[in-house]
Motif scaffolding. Structure first.
Motif, PDB file in Angstrom:
ATOM      1  N   ILE A  20       0.817  -1.213   0.000  1.00 35.02           N
ATOM      2  CA  ILE A  20       0.000   0.000   0.000  1.00 35.02           C
ATOM      3  C   ILE A  20       0.850   1.260   0.000  1.00 35.02           C
ATOM      4  O   ILE A  20       0.397   2.343  -0.408  1.00 35.02           O
ATOM      5  CB  ILE A  20      -0.965   0.006   1.212  1.00 35.02           C
ATOM      6  N   ALA A  54      -5.148  -5.643  -4.467  1.00 34.20           N
ATOM      7  CA  ALA A  54      -5.976  -5.443  -3.270  1.00 34.20           C
ATOM      8  C   ALA A  54      -5.960  -6.693  -2.396  1.00 34.20           C
ATOM      9  O   ALA A  54      -5.898  -6.616  -1.167  1.00 34.20           O
ATOM     10  CB  ALA A  54      -7.408  -5.096  -3.679  1.00 34.20           C
ATOM     11  N   HIS A  55      -5.985  -7.863  -3.029  1.00 33.41           N
ATOM     12  CA  HIS A  55      -5.937  -9.124  -2.295  1.00 33.41           C
ATOM     13  C   HIS A  55      -4.591  -9.293  -1.582  1.00 33.41           C
ATOM     14  O   HIS A  55      -4.529  -9.785  -0.450  1.00 33.41           O
ATOM     15  CB  HIS A  55      -6.176 -10.290  -3.253  1.00 33.41           C
ATOM     16  N   GLY A  68      -4.826  -6.538   1.491  1.00 38.57           N
ATOM     17  CA  GLY A  68      -5.808  -6.661   2.566  1.00 38.57           C
ATOM     18  C   GLY A  68      -6.694  -7.875   2.514  1.00 38.57           C
ATOM     19  O   GLY A  68      -7.739  -7.903   3.182  1.00 38.57           O
ATOM     20  N   THR A 114     -11.346  -9.175   2.076  1.00 42.40           N
ATOM     21  CA  THR A 114     -12.149  -8.010   2.481  1.00 42.40           C
ATOM     22  C   THR A 114     -11.867  -6.814   1.583  1.00 42.40           C
ATOM     23  O   THR A 114     -12.789  -6.143   1.095  1.00 42.40           O
ATOM     24  CB  THR A 114     -11.867  -7.638   3.951  1.00 42.40           C
ATOM     25  N   LEU A 115     -10.602  -6.539   1.348  1.00 39.67           N
ATOM     26  CA  LEU A 115     -10.244  -5.415   0.485  1.00 39.67           C
ATOM     27  C   LEU A 115     -10.613  -5.701  -0.964  1.00 39.67           C
ATOM     28  O   LEU A 115     -10.946  -4.770  -1.715  1.00 39.67           O
ATOM     29  CB  LEU A 115      -8.746  -5.110   0.599  1.00 39.67           C
ATOM     30  N   LEU A 173     -14.166  -4.657  -1.385  1.00 46.07           N
ATOM     31  CA  LEU A 173     -14.357  -3.205  -1.310  1.00 46.07           C
ATOM     32  C   LEU A 173     -13.653  -2.454  -2.435  1.00 46.07           C
ATOM     33  O   LEU A 173     -14.005  -1.308  -2.730  1.00 46.07           O
ATOM     34  CB  LEU A 173     -13.839  -2.688   0.035  1.00 46.07           C
ATOM     35  N   SER A 174     -12.656  -3.071  -3.058  1.00 47.76           N
ATOM     36  CA  SER A 174     -11.813  -2.369  -4.024  1.00 47.76           C
ATOM     37  C   SER A 174     -12.568  -1.773  -5.209  1.00 47.76           C
ATOM     38  O   SER A 174     -12.223  -0.666  -5.654  1.00 47.76           O
ATOM     39  CB  SER A 174     -10.686  -3.292  -4.513  1.00 47.76           C
ATOM     40  N   THR A 176      -2.914   0.351  -6.112  1.00 54.33           N
ATOM     41  CA  THR A 176      -2.341   1.406  -5.280  1.00 54.33           C
ATOM     42  C   THR A 176      -2.404   2.796  -5.916  1.00 54.33           C
ATOM     43  O   THR A 176      -2.141   3.784  -5.236  1.00 54.33           O
ATOM     44  CB  THR A 176      -0.872   1.087  -4.940  1.00 54.33           C
ATOM     45  N   PRO A 205      -6.386   4.528  -3.976  1.00 59.16           N
ATOM     46  CA  PRO A 205      -6.868   4.909  -2.638  1.00 59.16           C
ATOM     47  C   PRO A 205      -6.486   6.324  -2.209  1.00 59.16           C
ATOM     48  O   PRO A 205      -7.297   7.045  -1.624  1.00 59.16           O
ATOM     49  CB  PRO A 205      -6.223   3.858  -1.721  1.00 59.16           C
TER      50      PRO A 205
END
Length: 447
Positions: free
Chosen positions: A303, A347-348, A351, A354-355, A358-359, A407, A410
């Motif tokens: 991140i 994203a995996h 996080g 969960t991420l 949401l991504s 990345t 966000p």
């Protein structure tokens, strides 16, 4: 059964995408002749989704680029891809109610043609100045010219040296990309219709910039951008004539890609070139995604790459590089590039599941916020034209790839980079105007 369901969902995604982007800057509509969202649709429906169906239909055993994922998590990754794309488009629709960008249907005004052409040249010269800087201080060689002139065996050797051995800050290559995309879009507007020679020279200068690193994809994307930009700003309505032109243009792009591959891998035979092309175009944009859900690479420090310009000063862990090194079992990063993957893969790795879920929402909101911020700054800086929204949309969507990772979104890293690049262009314009008066440049004093 899974292949049938995924095929059905893929077909249903197209009307969802068309509806979600309607009346937004990212719209694609033959009826209104608005093609500004073309690059989103090309990336998703020409590369990502076909890769899902190919991998799900025939598996990964036919593709040597797949080293790990041979079936255990293919279907799971495929469904996550469909989910993420659907939610991304829905988020775009929802976000457009709050993040508004008014598209002006007036394609061209006659009051400031000279100013727009001056801005276009300023953007191109800024990119060329950076190239000259790199050649002087970093000994960077031009990928295509080195091979054409016989000074290098292959583009790949030049590209690997430029990317890793020359120690060039990556932000400089990003700025060069910004310059050739921006100048190409502006050169295709009606502001250049009375200056055809200037248009050709600007686009040729863009070709010099886009071929600097010797990468294949950007060259083809550049020519597609020219075609789409010209069709948009000249309000082309699809007809038999335009279909034939499109076929010719696609054939030209295909031959260009074959030529670039042959230059990169000089020892490949014709069948091997076609096989390589099928892998790269067919599943290449999704290899990293499928490998991730089998390798299960995890490092929250990825991140940190979301911090704007930080990669130029600090060697943070790089997901796209790591997934390539692990999946291809390569020990030396100087002998390989980076893996392409949809944003859910990184994203995996950051996080977990969960991420991943949401991504699409994060990327969707960030996408429109970034576009609005870029447009706001560009208009305030120098983009004095009626159709600035469509210009900025084409530049933004061709610059910011959804298969470039997570990345960039966000912390609005891509938006901040474009704002900084736009500010640099503004300084370049100010310097030129300080040296050369407006009346000598034939620029209206009101601009």
């Amino acid at each position: 059964m899974d292949f049938f369901i995924l095929s059905l969902l893929t077909v249903l995604l197209l009307p969802l995408a068309l509806w979600s982007t309607r009346n937004t800057p990212c719209e694609l509509s033959l009826r209104t002749r608005n093609y500004s969202g073309s690059f989103i649709f090309i990336e998703i429906f020409a590369f990502v989704l076909p890769a899902v169906l190919i991998v799900e239909g025939v598996g990964t055993h036919l593709f040597s680029h797949f080293k790990y994922n041979t079936g255990s998590n293919i279907t799971f990754a495929s469904y996550l891809t469909i989910y993420s794309i659907a939610l991304f488009f829905i988020t775009i629709k929802f976000a457009s109610y709050f993040i508004k960008l008014k598209v002006n249907t007036s394609i061209s005004d006659s009051s400031n043609h000279g100013w727009v052409r001056f801005v276009t040249w300023s953007i191109l010269f800024s990119g060329l100045a950076i190239v000259y800087f790199l050649q002087i201080f970093f000994d960077v060689q031009h990928g295509f010219l080195e091979v054409l002139l016989g000074d290098a065996d292959s583009i790949k050797s030049v590209r690997m040296y430029t990317r890793y051995s020359a120690k060039v800050p990556t932000v400089l290559f990003s700025f060069i990309k910004f310059c050739y995309l921006f100048s190409a879009v502006l050169a295709c507007t009606k502001y250049f219709d009375s200056k055809i020679t200037q248009r050709i020279v600007v686009l040729a200068g863009g070709v010099y910039l886009v071929t600097l690193q010797g990468s294949k994809g950007p060259v083809v994307y550049y020519f597609i951008l020219i075609f789409i930009s010209y069709a948009l700003f000249h309000e082309y309505r699809i007809s038999l004539k335009h279909l034939l032109i499109s076929v010719f243009f696609l054939l030209f792009s295909f031959l260009t890609l074959l030529f670039v591959i042959a230059m990169q891998f000089g020892d490949l035979s014709a069948p091997e070139v076609l096989d390589y092309l099928f892998v790269r175009v067919g599943v290449g944009q999704m290899i990293g995604t499928y490998e991730q859900f089998d390798i299960d690479l995890y490092n929250p420090q990825y991140i940190l790459q979301s911090l704007p310009f930080s990669a130029s000063f600090k060697n943070w862990p790089n997901y796209n590089k790591d997934i390539m090194l692990i999946s291809q079992n390569v020990g030396d990063s100087t002998y390989t590039g980076v893996a392409n993957s949809l944003f859910i893969a990184e994203a995996h790795a950051i996080g977990g599941i969960t991420l991943v879920m949401l991504s699409p929402i994060i990327v969707g909101f960030s996408y429109l916020i970034s576009l609005k911020l870029f447009h706001f700054v560009a208009v305030k800086a120098f983009l004095k034209m009626s159709d600035s929204v469509r210009v900025c949309t084409l530049v933004f969507t061709s610059y910011a790839a959804l298969t470039g990772g997570f990345t960039g979104w966000p912390a609005l890293k891509i938006a901040i980079m474009l704002v900084v690049f736009t500010t640099i262009i503004l300084f370049s314009i100010k310097i030129i105007l300080f040296i050369i008066p407006k009346n000598m440049l034939r620029i209206p004093t009101a601009c």
